[in-house]
Design a protein around this motif. Sequence first.
Motif, short mmCIF file in Angstrom:
data_model
loop_
_atom_site.label_atom_id
_atom_site.label_comp_id
_atom_site.label_asym_id
_atom_site.label_seq_id
_atom_site.Cartn_x
_atom_site.Cartn_y
_atom_site.Cartn_z
N ASP A 250 0.83 -1.21 0.00
CA ASP A 250 0.00 0.00 0.00
C ASP A 250 0.86 1.25 0.00
O ASP A 250 0.54 2.25 -0.68
N ASP A 251 1.95 1.23 0.77
CA ASP A 251 2.87 2.37 0.82
C ASP A 251 3.46 2.65 -0.56
O ASP A 251 3.51 3.80 -1.01
N GLU B 16 0.67 4.06 -2.95
CA GLU B 16 0.31 5.45 -2.63
C GLU B 16 1.40 6.42 -3.08
O GLU B 16 1.11 7.50 -3.59
N ARG B 17 2.65 6.06 -2.89
CA ARG B 17 3.75 6.92 -3.31
C ARG B 17 3.85 7.01 -4.83
O ARG B 17 4.09 8.08 -5.38
N LYS B 18 3.65 5.88 -5.51
CA LYS B 18 3.74 5.89 -6.97
C LYS B 18 2.73 6.84 -7.58
O LYS B 18 3.03 7.57 -8.54
N HIS B 19 1.51 6.85 -7.04
CA HIS B 19 0.45 7.67 -7.62
C HIS B 19 0.35 9.06 -7.00
O HIS B 19 -0.63 9.78 -7.24
N ARG C 11 -0.14 10.09 -4.00
CA ARG C 11 -1.07 10.33 -2.90
C ARG C 11 -0.35 10.38 -1.55
O ARG C 11 -0.94 10.71 -0.53
N LYS C 12 0.91 9.99 -1.58
CA LYS C 12 1.75 10.06 -0.39
C LYS C 12 3.12 10.58 -0.81
O LYS C 12 3.67 10.15 -1.84
N LYS C 13 3.66 11.49 -0.04
CA LYS C 13 4.91 12.14 -0.41
C LYS C 13 6.08 11.16 -0.33
O LYS C 13 6.19 10.38 0.62
N VAL C 14 6.95 11.20 -1.34
CA VAL C 14 8.16 10.37 -1.34
C VAL C 14 9.25 11.13 -0.60
O VAL C 14 9.60 12.26 -0.96
N GLU C 15 9.75 10.52 0.46
CA GLU C 15 10.79 11.16 1.27
C GLU C 15 11.99 10.23 1.40
O GLU C 15 11.84 9.01 1.44
N HIS D 204 10.33 4.53 -5.24
CA HIS D 204 9.57 5.60 -4.58
C HIS D 204 9.89 5.71 -3.10
O HIS D 204 9.01 5.97 -2.26
#
Length: 763
Positions: free
Chosen positions: A217-218, A221-224, A226-230, A244
């Motif tokens: 899920d992580d 979400e990062r690929k699309h 919806r969640k910031k890549v850090e 990602h």
Amino acid sequence: MHQMKARSCIRDVGRAMGLPVSEQNRVATLIPEPVQGKSPPIKEAIEKEPRLKALYEGEHRELLDIAMKLEGLNRHAGIHAAGVVIGEKPLWEYVPCFRPEEGVIATQYDMNDVAKVGLVKFDFLGLKTLTVIQTAVDLANAERKARGEAALDMAAIPLDDAEVYRMISAADVTGVFQLESSGFRDLLKKLKPDCFEDIVAAGALYRPGPIEGGMVDDFVERKHGRKKVEYPHPLLEPILRDTHGVIVYQEQVMQISSALAGYTLGQADSFRRAMGKKKAEAMAGEKACFLAGVAAKNIDAKIAEGVFDLMEKFAGYGFNRSHSAAYGLLTYQTAYLKYYYPVEFFAGLLTCGKDKTDEVVKFIAEARAQGISVLRPDINESGADFTVVPEEKIDAETPKRGKKKSAETKKRAAPKNERITGKAIRFGLAAVKGVGEGAVDMITDARRSGGAFLSVTDFCHRVDMRKVNRKVLEALIKAGAFDGIAAQKEVSRAKLFSAVAAAQESAAAAQKERDTGQTSLLGLFAGGTAAAPPPNQDVFGEGEEWTPKQVLAFEKESLGFYISGHPLDRFGGELKRFANATTANCTERGPRAEVILGGVIGEYQERVIKGGTGKYAFFKLEDQVGTIEFHVASAKLNDYREVLTSGEPLLITGTVDAPFGEGESARERLRFMDAKPLASIRAERSNLMEIRLNADLVTDEQMATLHKLLRQFPGPCRTRLRLEIPQRSETVLDLGDDFKVAAADELLAKLEQIFGERVAVLR
């Protein structure tokens, strides 16, 4: 050594205690699924699973107590799958060996101890997918060569084809390497891969550990976005950019330790192994070493601690990237072939899976759903394997019925996939049961040297009937391999079948004369040997025509599956009204969900419960798209044995069971609840039978036969006759109470024998 793991240990103890198999399975299946191949201990499972805890506190405390004591002990010696040990000298000079089976030598040390004594273990995976790809490429290149085009080179195909990724993202992946399971399809719909790196990552992520740990899920979400890549540190960005910011591969753990702590590649590999084993003492030492290396590079200690904790969290889930990339390439190549060369691709799948009925049924259903015609074997065209032929051949597949297709029928029959035109898949003769490679070689050699076979008699005269015997010939006719000849002669399979005895006698007499050099008296007066019967003539015997049901039954007998139709085709209306699932999607509703399926039962078997307290049964239910296994409890067996062994199409109710078996041998199945013949359901629920006939083609003799036939099946169902003159007129006649009938399967079969398929519609 194979150890006594939780589920198998419970079953072994239950067997020793004399418990019924159904009871052993009831307890064992409550143990949670293994995570990364590691089964949770029974004690832990009891604490987490309320149903198992209830059994422990109630009727099965002794079973579980004994199983907990035995859990983890070695059960029996085994062989590492695909593991090959290579030494400079005979292996027994290094390690003790044994013979687990004839012709096989195995070491008595496991893979870790083998490495300690200086030997090397290699894993060689013989993937059937490689053969599928090569078969499909060979078929494609045969056509490309005929057109004067360059050969297709799978090593040179582009890895960034947008259409291929669109197909994968839509989860249209039946037959595509790695991606076929329902869980993987769900992942693809969420992930929507659009580059090769996504395919590689998906293969590494689709495992119990990453799924349960939230990595999947992580990653999605990062690929699309919806969640910031850090990234914890700038040095990690080039290492984790393609994933990602998520640690997916073991190689990334090695690269991070090298980039931040200055590890050599050897040290990095030792670090990876220590993390994967999760041993507390080893990890404490590794952490101190890692932090010291990071400090030497003047990197903040808090960042170093965070990165180590991050690696420790994901190292146990990390997958070997080189392995995932190699598998990912096969995934992409099979997807590429499915998109651009679908006919050749499915021909390759069917050729490689021809010995597994489940696979053949599944791939035929998928090919037809894609608009690809799968044709019966043909004595004048088929080779040993499945091949690609021009689609014009379909026109000669079935003798004309004299009933034109409506515009709506044509619309329904149109291929769903517009990329597929002009080609079809032809069954191979080796797919016919009992027809060995030697017989196929003899048939194709005779055809190559003497041209097409003209009749059953011609066939018998030209092949050696000692090798292609009567059993082989009958199987070929039942499979439809002589349908082309039947169509030319305007006769049925049953008629050709009746010609076998005379054809064999004629061929045997001719063979005897050739072997002895004798000639008949008539031949002497004629100035030569006796004239052989004309090769295009058969002598047909007497006998009834086969019903559509018999035709399909013979196909099942000779091919293992149905090719020209399916017994369920006759019950489309009933299935639409009363079934709520197919074998392809019935388990997607989750454990204990109730499903209703239509199908035909195969591989029915009964077993005695340990202790002799009764019997249970299991069988496979087949529909148009595949098969699924059912388990029948002893309490149900006596009440339903007769209907389950009738061979009739049934409507069956069941509940989804937990996967049966462990590891790679686990398989989905349903628990049986109820069954009823579809024919009886139809008879009970139908109140009108409409017979549709072409008035231009129907004869007085046929109408007289229809009159007698309706009188033979009296019942409560009204009969309506619809006479059509195409594009001119239509007459509808209600036949009245004197012609009310029982909507029996036998009546419908006889109507089809007289007028053609599906002339009768029930409401």
